[in-house]
Design an enzyme around this catalytic site. Structure first.
Site: not given
Length: 277
Positions: A12, A132, A146, A150
């Site tokens: 989006s 990633s 976070y 990853k």
């Protein structure tokens, strides 16, 4: 020539939108997926198929893949781009939020890979591109959840690459650095919400400033650099396993590789403006 089909999640805005446009320009039939259809009207107007998909909802993902295969008979490229950055001190962030970070950034990507792989194996070809981050190779304060996602995505991608190579399927990791999207400001808001008013308040203020790009002098790279890397990967007969692109990615990944923990700690503390004891 056969027209190949690609699915891009998180399309989006930002990297996902740029990647959808890039692959469309390369001649792919592109399906752009995100939770909010209304934010993809511009893509639809440009001939890109859009669909509502929530990568934390298994039924939503199943319906999306079934639609693509029904309409095109194939799926050649999956770009797992959906994700967000949940920042805050590990002491502060609720465990449920940590779980949600993994659901979006890790489990959604691997579940979609599970759903597309039977179709790719049947054709003896395909490419799975996992977006990633340089954050999958380095670490920063207040980014534990976070970075954890990853790091996990990098390891899962490596294992998957070995598993599916005999079927003619490639797995590629893209490691963006600083990219000028809404990701950073959103992460900045989250770190202030989680840790802005407690013992980690000074750290949260410094990290929020960095995430919003206020300390980089507008040097963050445009999303197109990531889209271009995806384009190179899906075009190559033998793509690289990793593409580090965007502001700061290559030098910071190299620094982490060659510096010891303490030296890298000092580098990141200084770079992020962390208070020192």
């Amino acid at each position: 020539m056969e027209v190949k089909t690609a699915l891009i999640t998180g399309a989006s805005s930002g990297i996902g939108e740029a990647t959808a446009r890039k692959l469309r320009a390369m001649g792919f039939t592109v399906y752009a997926a995100a939770r909010r259809l209304e934010r993809m009207q511009g893509l639809s107007d440009d001939g890109i198929a859009v669909m509502a998909m929530d990568v934390t909802d298994d039924a939503s993902m199943r319906v999306g893949i079934e639609r693509i295969v029904t309409e095109t008979g194939r799926i050649d490229v999956l770009v797992n781009n959906a994700g967000y950055g949940s920042y805050g001190a590990l002491e502060d962030v609720e465990i449920d939020e940590g779980r949600r970070q993994f659901e979006v950034n890790v489990f959604g990507a691997i579940r979609l890979a599970q759903l597309v792989l039977p179709h790719m194996r049947a054709r003896g070809a395909g490419t799975i591109v996992n977006i990633s981050s340089m954050g999958g190779k380095i670490y920063t304060p207040l980014g534990g959840w976070y970075h954890g996602t990853k790091f996990a995505l990098e390891a899962l991608s490596d294992c998957l690459r070995l598993e599916v190579a005999p079927f003619g399927i490639d797995v590629v990791v893209i490691e963006p650095g600083g990219i000028a999207t809404e990701w950073g400001p959103i992460a900045g808001d989250l770190v202030e919400q989680a840790s802005g008013h407690g013992p980690y308040g000074r750290q949260a203020a410094a990290v929020a400033k960095l995430l919003r790009g206020e300390t980089t002098g507008g040097r963050n790279s445009p999303p197109g650099v990531v889209a271009d890397a995806v384009g190179r990967a899906v075009r190559a007969s033998r793509p690289k396993t990793r593409y580090a692109v965007g502001f700061g990615a290559k030098p910071l990944i190299l620094a982490r590789r060659f510096l010891g923990d303490r030296l890298f700690d000092a580098l990141i503390t200084r770079a992020t403006g962390m208070p020192r004891r």
